[in-house]
Design an enzyme around this catalytic site. Structure first.
Site, PDB file in Angstrom:
ATOM      1  N   LYS A 192     -19.226 -16.282   2.669  1.00 32.33           N
ATOM      2  CA  LYS A 192     -20.597 -16.564   2.728  1.00 32.33           C
ATOM      3  C   LYS A 192     -21.200 -16.089   1.247  1.00 32.33           C
ATOM      4  CE  LYS A 192     -20.749 -14.333   6.856  1.00 32.33           C
ATOM      5  NZ  LYS A 192     -21.270 -13.404   7.680  1.00 32.33           N
ATOM      6  N   GLY A 196      -8.896  -7.414  -0.663  1.00 27.49           N
ATOM      7  CA  GLY A 196      -8.954  -8.339   0.401  1.00 27.49           C
ATOM      8  C   GLY A 196      -8.279  -9.778   0.221  1.00 27.49           C
ATOM      9  N   ARG A 255       0.780  -1.001  -0.033  1.00 28.47           N
ATOM     10  CA  ARG A 255       0.005   0.162   0.161  1.00 28.47           C
ATOM     11  C   ARG A 255       0.763   1.431   0.029  1.00 28.47           C
ATOM     12  NH1 ARG A 255      -5.082  -2.097   3.762  1.00 28.47           N
ATOM     13  NH2 ARG A 255      -6.281  -2.574   2.085  1.00 28.47           N
ATOM     14  N   GLY A 315     -13.218  -4.244  -0.062  1.00 22.85           N
ATOM     15  CA  GLY A 315     -14.790  -3.706  -0.019  1.00 22.85           C
ATOM     16  C   GLY A 315     -15.125  -2.766  -1.357  1.00 22.85           C
TER      17      GLY A 315
END
Ligand code: AMP
Length: 396
Positions: free
Chosen positions: A199, A352, A38, A375
């Protein structure tokens, strides 16, 4: 991208407040920065501002200090590392607003770089408090948004601040948006999406949207069991989201109606408990033993998915195929990562855990694009508006 970038404004001798994403991980034992991806990702924007004689005020968050000062979440080590990479001084402040910061930024000359302390030491940052945003804006003449990782959040430093000074995008934001849009707007086909992760509920909107755009959608991860239940199979002791079974069925119907090749794994790696040391076994997807749970896609599925991937010209990947953090259940994820790295195709990794996988395997350079925002890239692929992007000035 229809937003102005730093190329569209004059930054010479201006104080430029740049929101960056320096939320780097630290080694739990040594306390050192364990991954500087980053920090490197902001260099094109910082170097451009240096070349164009701007006065650079960087701001970021680290972790979730929840409005408190947490010493382990200070940006001082990042300032040191950034200074090493740029080979010039980077002054770290002890706060991000207030008299000391006004003093530290007051007499800057062109080429100076100041890194403000963790924005989230103030609860007002995440609350998008107007006074806090105004205080940040008052430090500078121009605002540059380059924190793709937080662009899906309407915080004071990503959205609020844009109300008070001219606001444009930096090069990282520009690159992220154009990579993800190019892959979807006029894709080289066949276009294949690989969607995994824990999920269904986290990825419903993505799958729903992808089914309208892709030729193939390959499913992996924990959500496989919910899809298998929708097909009427027994899933043993696997975690299932019972309230999402109907939805999984509807997604399969939609795939059929759209002529999209939605593929579930034909075999699986299962375990008798959710544990790093659990024994791994392979079984057919419609024959999961009663005491077993889904942990990874099986070897036949890896092979079938690989065939489809190899024939694709564009591949988007979001979410691991299994519990990749544990060696016994990492094969599906690492096999797909290695294959993607070897292809002469457009390969776009969502942020992620997908980025974590390819970074940790040293394969990031072999992919067309590895997003820095989990996200944010998910929201963008879902077709949502990113508040931190929407707030920037439109191109004329
Ligand atoms: P996501 O952030 O949604 O991409 O999910 C990443 C997480 O999904 C990782 O931490 C994986 O360990 C987890 N995951 C993948 N497959 C499974 C599975 N079969 N059962 C439980 N968790 C899984």
């Amino acid at each position: 991208m229809n937003k102005k970038t730093i190329r569209d404004i004059d930054v010479k001798d201006k104080k430029v407040l740049v929101r960056v994403d320096l939320n780097v991980p630290f080694d739990q034992i040594t306390g050192d920065i364990s991954d500087e991806t980053r920090i490197r990702a902001i260099l094109p924007t910082v170097n451009y501002l240096l070349e164009n004689n701007a006065k650079i005020i960087l701001c970021s968050h680290i972790g979730r200090p929840k409005g408190q000062v947490v010493d382990s979440m200070r940006l001082t080590p990042v300032a040191k590392r950034l200074s090493g990479l740029l080979k010039r001084p980077v002054t770290a402040t002890t706060d991000c607003i207030g008299p000391d910061v006004v003093a530290a930024t007051g007499n800057m000359v062109s080429g100076d770089i100041v890194l403000l302390e963790n924005l989230r030491f103030h609860a007002e940052e995440e609350a998008n408090d107007p006074d806090f945003a105004k205080a940040l804006a008052a430090l500078a003449d121009v605002y540059v948004s380059d924190a793709f990782g937080t662009a899906h959040r309407a915080h004071a430093s990503t959205a609020g601040v844009t109300k008070y000074i001219p606001s444009v995008a930096g090069f990282l934001i520009e690159k992220e948006i154009s990579m993800l849009h190019n892959a979807l707007d006029e894709p080289k086909r066949p276009l294949t999406a690989i969607v995994g992760g824990a999920k269904v509920s986290d990825k419903i909107t993505l799958i729903d949207k992808m089914l309208e755009q892709v030729d193939n959608l390959l499913v992996g991860g924990g959500m496989v069991s919910t899809f298998l239940r929708a097909l009427g199979h027994d899933t043993g002791a696997s975690l299932v989201e019972p309230d999402k079974i109907d939805l999984a069925r509807r997604l399969m119907d939609k795939a059929k109606a759209n002529n999209t090749n939605l593929v579930l794994p034909s075999d699986l790696v299962v375990a008798d408990k959710f544990d790093r040391e659990a024994n791994a076994a392979t079984c057919q997807s419609d024959k999961i033993p009663a005491d077993s749970m889904v942990m990874d896609i099986g070897p036949k599925s890896v092979s079938a998915y690989s065939d489809i991937i190899t024939k694709s010209k564009t591949i988007l990947w979001n979410g691991p195929m299994g519990v990749f953090e544990w060696d016994n259940f990492a094969n599906g994820t690492t096999s797909i990562a290695k294959l993607l790295a070897s292809l002469d195709a457009i390969t776009i990794m969502g942020g992620g855990s997908t980025s974590e996988v390819v970074d940790s395997m040293g394969l990031a350079d072999k992919m067309t694009h590895v997003s820095t925002g989990g996200g944010a890239s998910l929201k963008l692929l879902e077709g949502s508006v990113l508040p931190g992007l929407a707030a920037l000035m439109d191109k004329d």
